[in-house]
Design an enzyme around this catalytic site. Sequence first.
Site, PDB file in Angstrom:
ATOM      1  N   GLY A  21       0.996  -1.378   0.145  1.00  0.00           N
ATOM      2  CA  GLY A  21       0.082   0.067  -0.168  1.00  0.00           C
ATOM      3  C   GLY A  21       0.826   0.853   0.106  1.00  0.00           C
ATOM      4  N   LYS A  22       0.153   2.198  -0.679  1.00  0.00           N
ATOM      5  CA  LYS A  22       1.273   3.579  -0.296  1.00  0.00           C
ATOM      6  C   LYS A  22       0.040   5.219   0.140  1.00  0.00           C
ATOM      7  CE  LYS A  22       4.780   2.671  -3.838  1.00  0.00           C
ATOM      8  NZ  LYS A  22       5.118   2.730  -5.123  1.00  0.00           N
ATOM      9  N   PHE A  25       2.465  10.708   2.153  1.00  0.00           N
ATOM     10  CA  PHE A  25       4.012  10.266   3.119  1.00  0.00           C
ATOM     11  C   PHE A  25       4.294   9.170   3.304  1.00  0.00           C
ATOM     12  CE2 PHE A  25       2.481  14.712   2.413  1.00  0.00           C
ATOM     13  CZ  PHE A  25       3.009  15.780   1.875  1.00  0.00           C
ATOM     14  N   VAL A  27       3.922   4.184   2.813  1.00  0.00           N
ATOM     15  CA  VAL A  27       4.223   2.837   2.042  1.00  0.00           C
ATOM     16  C   VAL A  27       4.052   1.845   3.179  1.00  0.00           C
ATOM     17  CG1 VAL A  27       7.199   2.880   2.284  1.00  0.00           C
ATOM     18  CG2 VAL A  27       5.168   1.494   0.187  1.00  0.00           C
ATOM     19  N   ASP A 136     -12.547   8.502  10.410  1.00  0.00           N
ATOM     20  CA  ASP A 136     -12.818   8.609   9.316  1.00  0.00           C
ATOM     21  C   ASP A 136     -13.067   6.871   8.211  1.00  0.00           C
ATOM     22  OD1 ASP A 136     -12.250   9.118   6.349  1.00  0.00           O
ATOM     23  OD2 ASP A 136      -9.721   8.369   6.390  1.00  0.00           O
TER      24      ASP A 136
END
Length: 542
Positions: A21-22, A25, A27, A136
């Site tokens: 995943g990325k 800011f 990874v 979120d």
Amino acid sequence: MATTVTCTRFTDEYQLYEDIGKGAFSVVRRCVKLCTGHEYAAKIINTKKLSARDHQKLEREARICRLLKHSNIVRLHDSISEEGFHYLVFDLVTGGELFEDIVAREYYSEADASHCIQQILEAVLHCHQMGVVHRDLKPENLLLASKCKGAAVKLADFGLAIEVQGDQQAWFGFAGTPGYLSPEVLRKEAYGKPVDIWACGVILYILLVGYPPFWDEDQHKLYQQIKAGAYDFPSPEWDTVTPEAKNLINQMLTINPAKRITAHEALKHPWVCQRSTVASMMHRQETVECLKKFNARRKLKGAILTTMLATRNFSVGRQTTAPATMSTAASGTTMGLVEQAKSLLNKKADGVKPQTNSTKNSSAITSPKGSLPPAALEPQTTVIHNPVDGIKESSDSTNTTIEDEDAKARKQEIIKTTEQLIEAVNNGDFEAYAKICDPGLTSFEPEALGNLVEGMDFHRFYFENLLAKNSKPIHTTILNPHVHVIGEDAACIAYIRLTQYIDGQGRPRTSQSEETRVWHRRDGKWQNVHFHCSGAPVAPLQ
């Protein structure tokens, strides 16, 4: 000579493998703990690129994740700082997103949706019991522990989570993902744990029919819908949903947060705790089809944003400089994705039902005027020219987290409060000026001939003998204002100030000064605690 010891604990204890995943800011990579052979997911944050405020957020995320130990929450096992990087070592969850798993199932019913929301609510309840608000909740953050049938749902990504005391309600900043934001956040009111329940209501609605309750390509109209609670249960897809399911959604999507159902109460709702007898077992093929389109749309928009990040170093709520060596091929990819997005977003059938009772679009315009001229001759009119703190918004993206809206809002607050201070000076209103300034206000200004002035008496002299008597027109232009947010309760604004005025002989004059004001928030109100002004004295010292 002192020797600096650099921590290498992560490098010594873990072996890194492929990316999984990325982010803007960070990874995420699979890693293995060498002494046990256990697999984990390492979130690697490049701390060299982080501001002081970002560092605070990182510390908060790690602190919150350490608190949470629940079978439906992705668990933090380790938090390690090395030079230039911070490593958060989490459970390795291999089942992918919950919503992607649902569309691959041969059978999916209301009872399955009930089981999903129960696990989400269990995670939310644990957060709330530990004094944590996630802020979120959305499909992207709902993962499955493994590929096995019946694998547990895991709540992930506490990057926007905050800590609260009990049922504390306060303004914690504008943060979240547009389609899942609650009315109280959009109204910029005090909020707390109920914002998570609102997001659960949106998620449950999608789980049942495959499209969201609130939708509009125009984000402003979307927000108007949410604030009005303008959703419905259209035919024919909702005709087969039980009244109990609709009742739970209605209690979750209650506009008044004080009347909104809690996580504890929702878990006791018959549709959740008595699903075998209350929830329908009928297969919902139409929901699966709609959810496929909804997922495709989310992924495409995510791809567009990722490409924009790669090609423009752009993220929501931040403005940075694009790399000079960016390839035109990458730029072309962005445009291609944008065109695909336009094509897909214009198809209402693609996992999004049109609203039948959305509210009218009403415009609320805020003027981001900031104004800070010299102490002696303050302007009647102030203008911000080339405001470099203007923050770029993303293109339409209802599934993109707004990470720095709170900082943006605080910057606008500083500009507005500064404008109020200048207004008081313009009017020669010392009483209003004193309310906005700290009683121990310190300043370096030309009129003080290089001396540090403390308190209000020095400024009172100009109010009583010059400002209150000034009737000549003055115009100020503020060039390139910069607002630096320093934690939650402090900020600094710096700018170049041009002041146009008519001198004693009736001739037009212009003076320039470079100024800085430091603000501190006390009891919810910003106060000017220090200012520094360069240039020649504006008022004649006779």
